[in-house]
Design a protein around this motif. Structure first.
Motif, PDB file in Angstrom:
ATOM      1  N   UNK A 127      19.153  40.361  76.423  1.00  0.00           N
ATOM      2  CA  UNK A 127      18.462  39.479  77.369  1.00  0.00           C
ATOM      3  C   UNK A 127      16.963  39.753  77.375  1.00  0.00           C
ATOM      4  N   UNK A 128      16.602  41.026  77.270  1.00  0.00           N
ATOM      5  CA  UNK A 128      15.177  41.377  77.186  1.00  0.00           C
ATOM      6  C   UNK A 128      14.541  40.717  75.965  1.00  0.00           C
ATOM      7  N   UNK A 129      15.221  40.793  74.828  1.00  0.00           N
ATOM      8  CA  UNK A 129      14.714  40.166  73.613  1.00  0.00           C
ATOM      9  C   UNK A 129      14.607  38.651  73.784  1.00  0.00           C
ATOM     10  N   UNK A 130      15.620  38.062  74.379  1.00  0.00           N
ATOM     11  CA  UNK A 130      15.626  36.613  74.602  1.00  0.00           C
ATOM     12  C   UNK A 130      14.421  36.184  75.433  1.00  0.00           C
ATOM     13  N   UNK A 131      14.144  36.918  76.506  1.00  0.00           N
ATOM     14  CA  UNK A 131      13.022  36.572  77.376  1.00  0.00           C
ATOM     15  C   UNK A 131      11.685  36.806  76.684  1.00  0.00           C
ATOM     16  N   UNK A 132      11.604  37.877  75.879  1.00  0.00           N
ATOM     17  CA  UNK A 132      10.369  38.133  75.116  1.00  0.00           C
ATOM     18  C   UNK A 132      10.113  36.987  74.135  1.00  0.00           C
ATOM     19  N   UNK A 133      11.165  36.497  73.495  1.00  0.00           N
ATOM     20  CA  UNK A 133      11.007  35.413  72.523  1.00  0.00           C
ATOM     21  C   UNK A 133      10.684  34.093  73.212  1.00  0.00           C
ATOM     22  N   UNK A 134      11.272  33.883  74.379  1.00  0.00           N
ATOM     23  CA  UNK A 134      11.077  32.623  75.088  1.00  0.00           C
ATOM     24  C   UNK A 134       9.717  32.547  75.769  1.00  0.00           C
ATOM     25  N   UNK A 135       9.300  33.647  76.401  1.00  0.00           N
ATOM     26  CA  UNK A 135       8.092  33.604  77.223  1.00  0.00           C
ATOM     27  C   UNK A 135       6.859  34.213  76.563  1.00  0.00           C
ATOM     28  N   UNK A 136       7.059  35.186  75.661  1.00  0.00           N
ATOM     29  CA  UNK A 136       5.912  35.835  75.014  1.00  0.00           C
ATOM     30  C   UNK A 136       5.835  35.522  73.527  1.00  0.00           C
ATOM     31  N   UNK A 137       6.710  34.626  73.075  1.00  0.00           N
ATOM     32  CA  UNK A 137       6.734  34.178  71.680  1.00  0.00           C
ATOM     33  C   UNK A 137       6.857  35.348  70.703  1.00  0.00           C
ATOM     34  N   UNK A 138       7.735  36.291  71.037  1.00  0.00           N
ATOM     35  CA  UNK A 138       8.040  37.385  70.111  1.00  0.00           C
ATOM     36  C   UNK A 138       8.617  36.777  68.839  1.00  0.00           C
ATOM     37  N   UNK A 139       8.003  37.099  67.704  1.00  0.00           N
ATOM     38  CA  UNK A 139       8.392  36.472  66.449  1.00  0.00           C
ATOM     39  C   UNK A 139       8.344  37.487  65.300  1.00  0.00           C
ATOM     40  N   UNK A 140       9.077  37.208  64.201  1.00  0.00           N
ATOM     41  CA  UNK A 140       9.005  38.093  63.024  1.00  0.00           C
ATOM     42  C   UNK A 140       7.590  38.126  62.464  1.00  0.00           C
ATOM     43  N   UNK A 141       7.137  39.327  62.069  1.00  0.00           N
ATOM     44  CA  UNK A 141       5.781  39.480  61.547  1.00  0.00           C
ATOM     45  C   UNK A 141       5.737  40.017  60.130  1.00  0.00           C
ATOM     46  N   UNK A 142       6.529  41.072  59.842  1.00  0.00           N
ATOM     47  CA  UNK A 142       6.412  41.682  58.518  1.00  0.00           C
ATOM     48  C   UNK A 142       7.662  42.503  58.208  1.00  0.00           C
ATOM     49  N   UNK A 167       6.852  49.922  51.115  1.00  0.00           N
ATOM     50  CA  UNK A 167       6.510  48.592  50.613  1.00  0.00           C
ATOM     51  C   UNK A 167       6.542  47.583  51.753  1.00  0.00           C
ATOM     52  N   UNK A 168       5.897  46.449  51.528  1.00  0.00           N
ATOM     53  CA  UNK A 168       5.904  45.365  52.497  1.00  0.00           C
ATOM     54  C   UNK A 168       6.345  44.081  51.821  1.00  0.00           C
ATOM     55  N   UNK A 169       7.016  43.238  52.609  1.00  0.00           N
ATOM     56  CA  UNK A 169       7.449  41.942  52.093  1.00  0.00           C
ATOM     57  C   UNK A 169       6.403  40.871  52.249  1.00  0.00           C
ATOM     58  N   UNK A 170       5.169  41.271  52.650  1.00  0.00           N
ATOM     59  CA  UNK A 170       4.081  40.316  52.897  1.00  0.00           C
ATOM     60  C   UNK A 170       4.562  39.244  53.877  1.00  0.00           C
ATOM     61  N   UNK A 171       4.538  37.966  53.492  1.00  0.00           N
ATOM     62  CA  UNK A 171       4.886  36.903  54.445  1.00  0.00           C
ATOM     63  C   UNK A 171       6.385  36.662  54.559  1.00  0.00           C
ATOM     64  N   UNK A 172       7.194  37.318  53.747  1.00  0.00           N
ATOM     65  CA  UNK A 172       8.647  37.123  53.802  1.00  0.00           C
ATOM     66  C   UNK A 172       9.206  37.654  55.121  1.00  0.00           C
ATOM     67  N   UNK A 173      10.260  37.015  55.629  1.00  0.00           N
ATOM     68  CA  UNK A 173      10.863  37.470  56.877  1.00  0.00           C
ATOM     69  C   UNK A 173      12.375  37.640  56.778  1.00  0.00           C
TER      70      UNK A 173
END
Length: 237
Positions: A127-142, A167-173
């Motif tokens: 639920x915490x994750x859901x609210x972060x995504x809904x209200x604070x636009x928590x999104x995949x970054x790297x 290593x990093x996936x750059x823009x891949x998510x």
């Protein structure tokens, strides 16, 4: 949920391969190989880190804020039978972790932007994750990708890990993308040594590590990979 958190000490260091071989040799008689490691003594970790619309986790780390959190989805050996959404909580030199398992179907829904799959009132962290995504636009970054060589000791509940080939996936998510070709985000000769323990670090292990002579760093894999992304794209912090 916070009352049940167990905080542990965490120290991170950058070491080179010469130091790695010396430290590992000293530790051999003092620690055991982690039972989760395969025949090579290693396993592969791939994490998808999230941040909000203001890049709060990134900026708090860069700003030296002592109390902060990071969210990530983590998988092992690029397999989908164990998928966890994790929250890493940092307070000075102490860390704690909250995690919840995901099914592959839930993971696919989250990646597709269907965050309602997390709307589960009986599971506070989801639920915490859901609210972060809904209200604070928590999104995949790297994507953060590396090979871990782990050791453990029941004395002090010590866990020592050598994290290689960052290593990093750059823009891949998508952590399961079969065409993903992560690129090096750290000098080839550098390894991140992490030392975690409960109340105390046994003297013999401390002596073997010789931590005082190492280059202690605030070695956030997330920040290293985000910086690499910035320097290789037009991303603006």
């Amino acid at each position: 949920m916070s009352a049940k958190l167990k905080y542990r000490h965490e120290h991170k260091f950058f070491i080179n391969y010469h130091q790695f071989h010396i430290i590992r040799s000293r530790l051999r008689s003092l620690v055991d190989k982690d039972s989760h490691a395969g025949p090579t003594g290693e396993y592969h970790i791939r994490s998808l880190y999230f941040d909000d619309v203001d890049n709060k986790a990134l900026h708090e780390k860069l700003g030296g804020i002592h109390d902060r959190v990071k969210y990530r989805i983590r998988v092992y050996n690029v397999q989908d039978h164990v998928i966890h959404f994790e929250k890493k909580i940092k307070k000075n030199d102490y860390i704690a972790k909250v995690k919840e398992p995901l099914t592959r179907s839930m993971y696919d829904s989250i990646l597709a932007g269907n965050y309602e799959v997390l709307n589960q009132p009986d599971k506070p962290f989801l639920m915490e994750l859901y609210l972060e995504m809904k209200h604070k636009l928590l999104r995949p970054k790297v994507i953060v990708d590396y090979v871990r060589e782990p050791y453990v000791s029941r004395f002090g509940n010590v866990r020592i890990t050598f994290d290689k080939e960052l290593r990093t996936g750059l823009h891949a998510t998508d952590v399961f993308d079969p065409n993903l070709k992560p690129v090096r985000a750290l000098d080839d000769n550098l390894i991140i040594l992490e030392v975690k323990y409960d109340e105390y670090l046994p003297g013999a292990i401390r002596s073997a590590l010789q931590l005082e002579g190492l280059n202690r760093q605030s070695a956030s894999k997330y920040v290293i990979c985000r910086k690499h992304l910035k320097f290789n794209t037009w991303e603006d912090f």
